[in-house]
Motif scaffolding. Structure first.
Motif, PDB file in Angstrom:
ATOM      1  N   GLU A   1     -12.923  -2.705  16.874  1.00  0.00           N
ATOM      2  CA  GLU A   1     -13.969  -3.626  17.304  1.00  0.00           C
ATOM      3  C   GLU A   1     -14.107  -4.782  16.318  1.00  0.00           C
TER       4      GLU A   1
ATOM      5  N   PHE B   1     -12.183   2.816  22.220  1.00  0.00           N
ATOM      6  CA  PHE B   1     -12.387   1.478  22.755  1.00  0.00           C
ATOM      7  C   PHE B   1     -11.615   0.451  21.947  1.00  0.00           C
TER       8      PHE B   1
ATOM      9  N   LYS C   1     -12.609  -3.561  21.691  1.00  0.00           N
ATOM     10  CA  LYS C   1     -13.545  -4.552  22.213  1.00  0.00           C
ATOM     11  C   LYS C   1     -13.810  -5.646  21.185  1.00  0.00           C
ATOM     12  N   ASN C   2     -14.152  -6.802  21.734  1.00  0.00           N
ATOM     13  CA  ASN C   2     -14.473  -7.971  20.921  1.00  0.00           C
ATOM     14  C   ASN C   2     -13.311  -8.349  20.005  1.00  0.00           C
TER      15      ASN C   2
ATOM     16  N   VAL D   1     -11.212  -1.089  27.246  1.00  0.00           N
ATOM     17  CA  VAL D   1     -10.770  -2.352  26.666  1.00  0.00           C
ATOM     18  C   VAL D   1     -11.597  -3.470  27.285  1.00  0.00           C
ATOM     19  N   SER D   2     -12.320  -4.210  26.445  1.00  0.00           N
ATOM     20  CA  SER D   2     -13.197  -5.256  26.976  1.00  0.00           C
ATOM     21  C   SER D   2     -13.407  -6.347  25.941  1.00  0.00           C
ATOM     22  N   GLY D   3     -13.676  -7.552  26.437  1.00  0.00           N
ATOM     23  CA  GLY D   3     -14.015  -8.656  25.558  1.00  0.00           C
ATOM     24  C   GLY D   3     -12.869  -9.119  24.689  1.00  0.00           C
TER      25      GLY D   3
END
Length: 494
Positions: free
Chosen positions: A327, A354, A356-357, A394-396
């Motif tokens: 992250e 995760f 992310k970002n 998985v995001s951002g």
């Protein structure tokens, strides 16, 4: 053996020369180029160094109270004699005679070729290499002792079970620096690569530098060459700066990753150059059920002014071992030449956790297989104990201000069916794709937006969707980017 090593060096040379040309293209002269690229951790230059009675260095903690030379402990710089006991004795001496409460100690490595096997560092300690000093990894594999696998991996990366020690290692340390006037640490990896490719190793190869469960790590102004495997591996650690480091290995050498922050927080990698046979920077946090159980993410990582040549791998890889989570990764002012992909996200069902970002800004690429690549089916597993219900999120993921020429494929974006990668944003990206019958973009199981992207991305990233025509990038600085290093000087040991 000498002929084999010479051949390996020749194969690495064209890529290394190309990288140096690119790095200095905007600089009027070699020394000035070094100063601009290495920022605050500037090379002092060569004038006045020879014959000087003092040298300068920096630390994240205190200036060192005592400096000794490895020669004081019987080390011989002939490129043949094993100096493992001398390095170990020197560190033990400094641990006893210059503990943290007085500022710690510094081990000075003078000009010469110093063969050694694995040796541990201690807290409040600096390893300083003269620019003509070369630490050579011993060719006797018995001088790389077998140790337990990492708890977040459950086994070695090359083979089940244990692993060879790294050349320079330490655990549960505070305030450690490995630095110099661009001295060299040479892993002499050709024999390791040959045995690995021939499946003659029963344990995982060691790294050049591995520091575990440690805080305040500075690795600066050194050159690392021919590592048996990964070069720099901080793991389960925090407050880390890697600056002004050059890493070189033949582009066909196996798994010679450059810098691999692993389950670490507050990390800054800046002004580094890597030519390698694997990812130039690989961000990790453990493997499947072992990484999930350990639960230590990599967070708050800044990668700035990185230059990379890696024809078969990524400039920056996220994963594939990311089961503790990753992250807030920021990458800016990145230069890539003759590399497989830019920022590559690698994960799979079973990894859990995760990614992310992730923020990327200012990326210049030349001669690439793919500019953008992410996959949710990178399916290597440590064993059969992984949880098939552990689906990573998985995001951002944001990319902005991207320029790429001579690219085979603009983007290959493939998420996980039923768990698409979301929040993908690409803006202000110009990619000159080689004429081909294949589509410039391939997308599946991804969601996001784009603005000002050429060639236009796939329908999953509709152009014009990015807010205000650009993708986000954090404005606030990370805590590690605010750290001010202490200027120190020491008498040259005689």
């Amino acid at each position: 053996m000498e002929q084999q090593m010479a051949s390996q060096r020749k194969r690495a040379l064209p890529a290394a020369v190309l990288l140096l040309v690119i790095l200095c293209a905007s600089c009027p002269g070699t020394v000035e180029c070094r100063r601009k690229r290495h920022g605050s951790l500037v090379w002092r230059g060569e004038k006045g160094y020879e014959g000087s009675s003092t040298f300068s260095y920096r630390t994240m903690g205190a200036c060192r109270a005592l400096t000794v030379s490895v020669k004081d402990f019987g080390a011989v710089a002939d490129g043949v004699t094993s100096n493992t006991k001398a390095f170990q004795a020197a560190v033990a001496h400094l641990k006893k005679e210059a503990p943290c409460n007085v500022g710690g100690g510094q081990l000075y490595v003078p000009p010469g070729r110093w063969v050694t096997g694995s040796f541990n560092l201690t807290s409040c300690f600096t390893l300083y290499l003269h620019r003509e000093a070369v630490i050579l990894g011993s060719q006797d594999m018995n001088e790389w002792p077998i140790i337990d696998p990492l708890p977040s991996y459950g086994r070695g990366r090359d083979a089940p079970g244990g692993r060879y020690s790294s050349l320079i290692l330490g655990s549960n340390l505070t305030d450690v620096a490995i630095t110099g006037n661009n001295g060299t640490i040479d892993g002499q990896g050709a024999e390791w690569w040959s045995k690995f490719k021939g499946q003659k190793l029963h344990y995982t190869r060691g790294y050049l530098i591995e520091l575990m469960f440690s805080d305040q790590i500075l690795i600066s102004n050194i050159t690392l060459v021919n590592s048996p495997s990964w070069n720099i591996h901080p793991i389960y650690s925090s407050n880390i700066i890697v600056s002004g480091v050059t890493i070189l290995a033949p582009v066909n050498s196996p798994n010679t990753d450059g810098i691999n922050p692993d389950s670490c927080t507050q990390v800054k990698i800046e002004d580094c150059s890597v030519v390698s046979g694997d990812d130039c920077v690989a961000v990790k946090s453990g493997w499947d059920e072992y990484g999930i159980s350990m639960g230590m993410p990599t967070r708050h990582l800044l990668i700035r002014r990185l230059a990379c040549v890696s024809p078969t791998s990524a400039v920056i890889a996220i994963g594939s071992e990311m089961s503790g989570g990753i992250e807030d990764v920021r990458a800016e002012e990145i230069t890539a030449v003759d590399s497989e992909s830019g920022v590559r996200i690698k994960t799979a069902v079973g990894r859990g956790a995760f990614v992310k970002n992730i923020f990327v800004k200012g990326f210049v690429m030349k001669t690439m297989k793919m500019a953008f690549w992410m996959t949710g089916s990178y399916g290597s597993h440590p064993d059969d104990g992984f949880d098939p219900a552990a689906v990573p999120v998985v995001s951002g993921v944001s990319y902005s201000d991207i320029s790429a020429v001579n690219v085979t494929t603009a983007g290959r974006l493939e998420g996980i069916p039923g768990a698409p990668f979301s929040g993908i944003c690409i803006s202000n990206a110009t990619i000159e794709v080689i004429k081909s019958k294949k589509a410039p973009w391939t997308c599946a199981d991804v969601e996001g937006s784009a603005a000002g992207v050429s060639p236009p991305p796939c329908a999953a990233l509709p152009d014009g969707g990015a807010a205000a025509g650009s993708c986000p990038y954090p404005s606030e600085k990370l805590a590690i980017d605010l750290v001010e290093l202490k200027e120190c000087s020491s008498a040259v040991p005689r």
